[in-house]
Motif scaffolding. Sequence first.
Motif, PDB file in Angstrom:
ATOM      1  N   MET A 180       0.822  -1.202   0.000  1.00  0.00           N
ATOM      2  CA  MET A 180       0.000   0.000   0.000  1.00  0.00           C
ATOM      3  C   MET A 180       0.861   1.259   0.000  1.00  0.00           C
ATOM      4  SD  MET A 180      -3.264  -0.901   2.434  1.00  0.00           S
ATOM      5  CE  MET A 180      -2.271  -1.415   3.837  1.00  0.00           C
ATOM      6  N   ALA A 181       2.031   1.189   0.644  1.00  0.00           N
ATOM      7  CA  ALA A 181       2.895   2.366   0.695  1.00  0.00           C
ATOM      8  C   ALA A 181       3.406   2.741  -0.691  1.00  0.00           C
ATOM      9  CB  ALA A 181       4.059   2.113   1.639  1.00  0.00           C
ATOM     10  N   PHE A 182       3.714   1.761  -1.513  1.00  0.00           N
ATOM     11  CA  PHE A 182       4.241   2.047  -2.838  1.00  0.00           C
ATOM     12  C   PHE A 182       3.167   2.533  -3.805  1.00  0.00           C
ATOM     13  CE2 PHE A 182       7.895  -0.359  -1.372  1.00  0.00           C
ATOM     14  CZ  PHE A 182       8.939   0.333  -1.972  1.00  0.00           C
ATOM     15  N   ALA A 183       1.925   2.531  -3.391  1.00  0.00           N
ATOM     16  CA  ALA A 183       0.871   3.098  -4.237  1.00  0.00           C
ATOM     17  C   ALA A 183       1.076   4.598  -4.442  1.00  0.00           C
ATOM     18  CB  ALA A 183      -0.497   2.833  -3.626  1.00  0.00           C
ATOM     19  N   SER A 184       1.662   5.281  -3.459  1.00  0.00           N
ATOM     20  CA  SER A 184       1.928   6.713  -3.617  1.00  0.00           C
ATOM     21  C   SER A 184       2.939   6.968  -4.727  1.00  0.00           C
ATOM     22  CB  SER A 184       2.442   7.296  -2.295  1.00  0.00           C
ATOM     23  OG  SER A 184       1.469   7.165  -1.273  1.00  0.00           O
ATOM     24  N   THR A 185       3.969   6.130  -4.801  1.00  0.00           N
ATOM     25  CA  THR A 185       4.929   6.265  -5.902  1.00  0.00           C
ATOM     26  C   THR A 185       4.244   6.053  -7.248  1.00  0.00           C
ATOM     27  OG1 THR A 185       6.689   5.462  -4.449  1.00  0.00           O
ATOM     28  CG2 THR A 185       7.102   5.409  -6.814  1.00  0.00           C
ATOM     29  N   LEU A 186       3.329   5.090  -7.294  1.00  0.00           N
ATOM     30  CA  LEU A 186       2.573   4.854  -8.528  1.00  0.00           C
ATOM     31  C   LEU A 186       1.750   6.071  -8.909  1.00  0.00           C
ATOM     32  CD1 LEU A 186       1.589   2.884 -10.734  1.00  0.00           C
ATOM     33  CD2 LEU A 186      -0.201   2.162  -9.139  1.00  0.00           C
ATOM     34  N   TYR A 187       1.124   6.694  -7.924  1.00  0.00           N
ATOM     35  CA  TYR A 187       0.335   7.897  -8.206  1.00  0.00           C
ATOM     36  C   TYR A 187       1.218   9.016  -8.761  1.00  0.00           C
ATOM     37  CZ  TYR A 187      -3.392   5.715  -5.455  1.00  0.00           C
ATOM     38  OH  TYR A 187      -4.348   4.863  -4.967  1.00  0.00           O
ATOM     39  N   GLY A 188       2.362   9.228  -8.136  1.00  0.00           N
ATOM     40  CA  GLY A 188       3.246  10.310  -8.566  1.00  0.00           C
ATOM     41  C   GLY A 188       3.770  10.102  -9.970  1.00  0.00           C
ATOM     42  N   ILE A 189       4.219   8.880 -10.262  1.00  0.00           N
ATOM     43  CA  ILE A 189       4.742   8.599 -11.603  1.00  0.00           C
ATOM     44  C   ILE A 189       3.632   8.680 -12.643  1.00  0.00           C
ATOM     45  CG2 ILE A 189       5.811   6.825 -13.020  1.00  0.00           C
ATOM     46  CD1 ILE A 189       7.298   5.872 -10.542  1.00  0.00           C
ATOM     47  N   GLY A 190       2.475   8.130 -12.305  1.00  0.00           N
ATOM     48  CA  GLY A 190       1.369   8.178 -13.257  1.00  0.00           C
ATOM     49  C   GLY A 190       0.883   9.592 -13.511  1.00  0.00           C
ATOM     50  N   LEU A 191       0.789  10.413 -12.452  1.00  0.00           N
ATOM     51  CA  LEU A 191       0.330  11.793 -12.618  1.00  0.00           C
ATOM     52  C   LEU A 191       1.288  12.592 -13.499  1.00  0.00           C
ATOM     53  CD1 LEU A 191      -1.693  14.029 -11.809  1.00  0.00           C
ATOM     54  CD2 LEU A 191      -0.241  14.471  -9.811  1.00  0.00           C
ATOM     55  N   ALA A 192       2.583  12.348 -13.325  1.00  0.00           N
ATOM     56  CA  ALA A 192       3.570  13.104 -14.097  1.00  0.00           C
ATOM     57  C   ALA A 192       3.618  12.644 -15.547  1.00  0.00           C
ATOM     58  CB  ALA A 192       4.949  12.972 -13.450  1.00  0.00           C
ATOM     59  N   ASN A 193       3.723  11.335 -15.772  1.00  0.00           N
ATOM     60  CA  ASN A 193       3.999  10.814 -17.110  1.00  0.00           C
ATOM     61  C   ASN A 193       2.756  10.536 -17.945  1.00  0.00           C
ATOM     62  OD1 ASN A 193       7.120  10.180 -17.153  1.00  0.00           O
ATOM     63  ND2 ASN A 193       6.361   9.546 -15.148  1.00  0.00           N
ATOM     64  N   LEU A 194       1.611  10.457 -17.297  1.00  0.00           N
ATOM     65  CA  LEU A 194       0.383  10.190 -18.044  1.00  0.00           C
ATOM     66  C   LEU A 194      -0.537  11.401 -18.159  1.00  0.00           C
ATOM     67  CD1 LEU A 194      -0.513   6.650 -16.647  1.00  0.00           C
ATOM     68  CD2 LEU A 194       0.732   7.223 -18.731  1.00  0.00           C
ATOM     69  N   LEU A 195      -0.248  12.455 -17.407  1.00  0.00           N
ATOM     70  CA  LEU A 195      -1.138  13.615 -17.452  1.00  0.00           C
ATOM     71  C   LEU A 195      -0.378  14.927 -17.630  1.00  0.00           C
ATOM     72  CD1 LEU A 195      -4.052  14.630 -17.235  1.00  0.00           C
ATOM     73  CD2 LEU A 195      -3.713  14.855 -14.769  1.00  0.00           C
ATOM     74  N   LEU A 196       0.490  15.273 -16.682  1.00  0.00           N
ATOM     75  CA  LEU A 196       1.092  16.604 -16.684  1.00  0.00           C
ATOM     76  C   LEU A 196       2.067  16.810 -17.841  1.00  0.00           C
ATOM     77  CD1 LEU A 196       1.657  17.007 -12.838  1.00  0.00           C
ATOM     78  CD2 LEU A 196      -0.171  17.986 -14.237  1.00  0.00           C
ATOM     79  N   LEU A 197       2.999  15.890 -18.009  1.00  0.00           N
ATOM     80  CA  LEU A 197       3.984  16.045 -19.090  1.00  0.00           C
ATOM     81  C   LEU A 197       3.352  15.941 -20.483  1.00  0.00           C
ATOM     82  CD1 LEU A 197       7.058  14.138 -17.603  1.00  0.00           C
ATOM     83  CD2 LEU A 197       6.570  16.588 -17.589  1.00  0.00           C
ATOM     84  N   PRO A 198       2.421  15.004 -20.721  1.00  0.00           N
ATOM     85  CA  PRO A 198       1.747  15.018 -22.037  1.00  0.00           C
ATOM     86  C   PRO A 198       0.984  16.303 -22.309  1.00  0.00           C
ATOM     87  CG  PRO A 198       1.456  12.892 -20.985  1.00  0.00           C
ATOM     88  CD  PRO A 198       2.070  13.789 -19.960  1.00  0.00           C
ATOM     89  N   LEU A 199       0.345  16.879 -21.284  1.00  0.00           N
ATOM     90  CA  LEU A 199      -0.355  18.142 -21.491  1.00  0.00           C
ATOM     91  C   LEU A 199       0.619  19.266 -21.826  1.00  0.00           C
ATOM     92  CD1 LEU A 199      -3.089  18.090 -18.694  1.00  0.00           C
ATOM     93  CD2 LEU A 199      -3.415  17.811 -21.150  1.00  0.00           C
ATOM     94  N   ALA A 200       1.787  19.256 -21.186  1.00  0.00           N
ATOM     95  CA  ALA A 200       2.791  20.283 -21.490  1.00  0.00           C
ATOM     96  C   ALA A 200       3.250  20.177 -22.936  1.00  0.00           C
ATOM     97  CB  ALA A 200       3.976  20.142 -20.536  1.00  0.00           C
ATOM     98  N   HIS A 201       3.503  18.962 -23.395  1.00  0.00           N
ATOM     99  CA  HIS A 201       3.909  18.785 -24.792  1.00  0.00           C
ATOM    100  C   HIS A 201       2.778  19.159 -25.749  1.00  0.00           C
ATOM    101  CE1 HIS A 201       7.861  17.063 -24.079  1.00  0.00           C
ATOM    102  NE2 HIS A 201       7.341  16.255 -23.164  1.00  0.00           N
ATOM    103  N   ARG A 202       1.556  18.882 -25.355  1.00  0.00           N
ATOM    104  CA  ARG A 202       0.412  19.225 -26.207  1.00  0.00           C
ATOM    105  C   ARG A 202       0.253  20.747 -26.309  1.00  0.00           C
ATOM    106  NH1 ARG A 202      -3.869  16.256 -28.368  1.00  0.00           N
ATOM    107  NH2 ARG A 202      -4.911  17.676 -29.813  1.00  0.00           N
ATOM    108  N   ILE A 203       0.516  21.454 -25.215  1.00  0.00           N
ATOM    109  CA  ILE A 203       0.455  22.915 -25.254  1.00  0.00           C
ATOM    110  C   ILE A 203       1.512  23.457 -26.202  1.00  0.00           C
ATOM    111  CG2 ILE A 203       0.935  24.978 -23.888  1.00  0.00           C
ATOM    112  CD1 ILE A 203      -0.530  23.702 -21.578  1.00  0.00           C
TER     113      ILE A 203
END
Length: 326
Positions: free
Chosen positions: A256-279
């Motif tokens: 359960m503790a490593f779920a936070s790492t999954l959230y952070g990596i997923g938020l960065a590489n699946l949402l924030l960085l793709p949106l930046a490149h799309r902009i």
Amino acid sequence: MSAEQSAVATLRRLQAIEELAGTTEPGAANSRRAPSFSGGRPGPVPATESRFATSDLADDSAVEQKRDAPRHRIDTWMVGGIALTIVALASGIAATGVPISYFLQPSGVLIVIGGTLGATVVTTPKRALQRAMRRVLGLWRERDGSREELVEELMSYIRIARSKGDLALEPMIRDSRNDFLRSCFTLAFDSTKAELQTAIETKIRLREREGETDARALETAGGFAPTIGVLGTVVGLIDVLRRFSDLGAVAGGVGMAFASTLYGIGLANLLLLPLAHRIRAAVADAFEREELILEGAICIVDGVHPALAAERLNAFLENRVKERPE
């Protein structure tokens, strides 16, 4: 007696002439009040013609409102990419046999999203962050019109300016749905080529810089998210070590503790960085479109022949085609 008779006859003729004049003047007046197409004041418009004219004006107004109404179409390509990502993640998790509910950790979500948002607020000015959010919302809407349609619109303006003069363009420019085109051509009517280039190129550079600032804000958030995810994992491991005597709780707590790492990596590489490149991609496309509009305005200011103007404008389409294989 003959003289008297002739005088009486003459008097009667004068009276007859006056009577004839009295009967024809009203008709002449009526004829002058009748509608005339050769000059003078027009007569009253019949009710049927007035009704038809009002109907035509109403139809023209409806057409103008329909043409000027903004069309907001969802970018299906972007939606398809997001749907593909969600399906791939859900399929991968289901293939492991681990229940999806196991990955739903409220504490990890709170730490990653709240920490990333807070760090982004600290590093990004308020106005820049608000503008970045508006730009992200604008990514969901597909841009109206292609470059080919824009070139056709510009070529129609160039032909009219060449044949009828700049004054014939003003009502057409006011009806254009492209805000940048309206401002650029309005400035072109009252300035020289050097003044037009200086003003519009400065505006284009500032827009490009704003777009880069918005993309950098999302990239900054994407850089914070994985690190804050690791921070959430450390917090989870501390809680696990507190119950170290219970080996079963330790094994489940580590996962359960490593779920936070999954959230952070997923938020960065699946949402924030793709949106930046799309902009950045959207800003680059808008930059080239604005350069295309500026080139069309310069062609009108210089009085370039439509055939040569077409070659200059089509160069933007050729560059776009050449970039695809690369």
